[in-house]
Design an enzyme around this catalytic site. Structure first.
Site, mmCIF file in Angstrom:
data_model
loop_
_atom_site.group_PDB
_atom_site.id
_atom_site.type_symbol
_atom_site.label_atom_id
_atom_site.label_comp_id
_atom_site.label_asym_id
_atom_site.label_seq_id
_atom_site.Cartn_x
_atom_site.Cartn_y
_atom_site.Cartn_z
ATOM 1 N N GLY A 45 -5.734 -3.917 7.832
ATOM 2 C CA GLY A 45 -6.955 -3.298 7.252
ATOM 3 C C GLY A 45 -7.926 -3.476 8.475
ATOM 4 N N VAL A 50 -12.833 -4.895 1.761
ATOM 5 C CA VAL A 50 -12.410 -3.153 2.148
ATOM 6 C C VAL A 50 -12.111 -3.196 3.247
ATOM 7 C CG1 VAL A 50 -12.811 -0.263 2.038
ATOM 8 C CG2 VAL A 50 -14.481 -2.031 0.282
ATOM 9 N N THR A 57 -0.624 1.568 6.803
ATOM 10 C CA THR A 57 -0.082 0.634 6.211
ATOM 11 C C THR A 57 -0.264 -0.418 7.282
ATOM 12 O OG1 THR A 57 0.904 -0.383 4.384
ATOM 13 C CG2 THR A 57 2.060 0.825 6.078
ATOM 14 N N THR A 91 0.863 -1.563 0.224
ATOM 15 C CA THR A 91 0.184 -0.212 -0.089
ATOM 16 C C THR A 91 0.816 1.206 -0.381
ATOM 17 O OG1 THR A 91 -1.895 -1.076 0.981
ATOM 18 C CG2 THR A 91 -1.707 1.180 1.304
#
Ligand code: ASP
Length: 318
Positions: free
Chosen positions: A237, A213, A234, A184
């Protein structure tokens, strides 16, 4: 008015993701190429700041440059979903005025950070997803579109193949999530007006499904900016979302008066791992202090401090 006339400190920090980054596996030539792409992103962001441009423009420029590099999990080089496609997420936030824009699950936008910026500027909303975000992109002349296959690279396809092979063993698959998401990208910047901004962009996690997501497009989780500081995260998530990681760093600075580096370490090396996650973050405050922390073996990163000193690094080197 030029940055020199305003005589304010300028600063910029970027990351290209945190994770298990083995020196031997990377190889010297790839390492050099990655560091060169980090340097180019620093140049892109700093060129904006040095000519009096805004922190918001600087983070967009730096992140768009990283999205175009095949080495990072954002834009070209994004990881594959379980069904062999790419779904991209990005967000951008302006600390001055608390404006934000974000997109998730876009599949034809070459630079998702630029679409997030258009959401911030040209829509009454903060966060657009999937088909709706693509429709919004259709209304934005400056947003370049590409076929979904354009994002893929051989290295990412091989990662998907390996992940799906290991998935046959459920225990191994659960272990695989740890450290398998690096790449990321993000940026934080301080401009000559004393304003800070942050942006983050990602392909998410290899083999993701069900429209998953992560934190990167979520304001407060993967990205945050206010009048004092800007943060881009990062890592795994789900843990950054549960800990509202980016906002937690800013809140510690605002409400407890913590130093930025202390707040960043307490969240990234304390809270997130305490709940089972890992990863990293970059942060910057309006005095130009740059803070970085990561709980993984590496985090691709670069910085330009107010005194002009700059650098790039991958591992825990001094
Ligand atoms: N945080 C990103 C996500 O979970 C992945 C990463 O940082 O590499 O989607």
């Amino acid at each position: 008015m030029s940055a020199r006339q305003l005589r304010r400190p300028l600063a910029l920090a970027i990351h290209g993701g945190a994770g298990v980054i083995e020196r031997q596996l990377l190889g010297a030539a790839t390492e050099r190429a990655i560091l060169a792409d980090l340097d180019r992103a620093l140049d892109a962001g700093h060129a904006v700041l040095a000519t009096g441009g805004s922190a918001l423009d600087a983070v967009e420029a730096a992140v768009a440059r990283l999205e175009d590099s095949p080495y990072f999990n954002a834009g070209h080089g994004a990881v594959f979903t379980a069904d062999g496609r790419h779904e991209l997420d990005a967000s951008i936030m302006d600390g001055h005025g608390r404006r934000a824009g974000a997109v998730a699950g876009v599949s034809t936008v070459r630079n998702p950070v630029r679409l997030a910026r258009r959401v911030l500027e040209d829509s009454p909303h903060v966060f657009l997803i999937g088909g709706g975000a693509e429709q919004f992109a259709d209304t934005q002349p400056g947003i370049e579109r590409v076929p979904n296959e354009w994002f893929g690279t051989d290295a990412r396809r091989e990662q998907l193949r390996q992940a799906q092979q290991r998935e046959q063993n459920a225990w191994q698959a659960s272990q695989d999530l740890r450290g398998k998401y690096f790449g990321t990208v993000g940026a934080v910047a301080l401009d000559a007006h004393g304003h800070v901004a942050a942006a983050t962009s990602t392909g998410g996690m290899t083999n993701k499904r069900w429209g998953r997501v992560g934190d990167s497009p979520l304001i407060g989780a993967g990205t945050w900016a206010d009048a004092r500081c800007a943060i881009s995260c990062t890592g795994w998530g789900e843990f950054y979302i549960r800990n509202a990681a980016a906002h937690d760093i800013a809140a510690r600075v605002a409400y407890r008066g913590d130093r930025l580096q202390t707040a960043t370490e307490d969240v990234i090396l304390g809270e997130v791992p305490a709940h089972g996650g890992d990863g990293g973050a970059i942060a910057l405050d309006r005095e130009g202090h740059v803070a970085m922390a990561f709980s993984t073996s590496g985090m691709y990163r670069g910085w330009i401090r107010p005194d002009g000193t700059r650098g790039t690094a991958i591992h825990h080197d001094p």
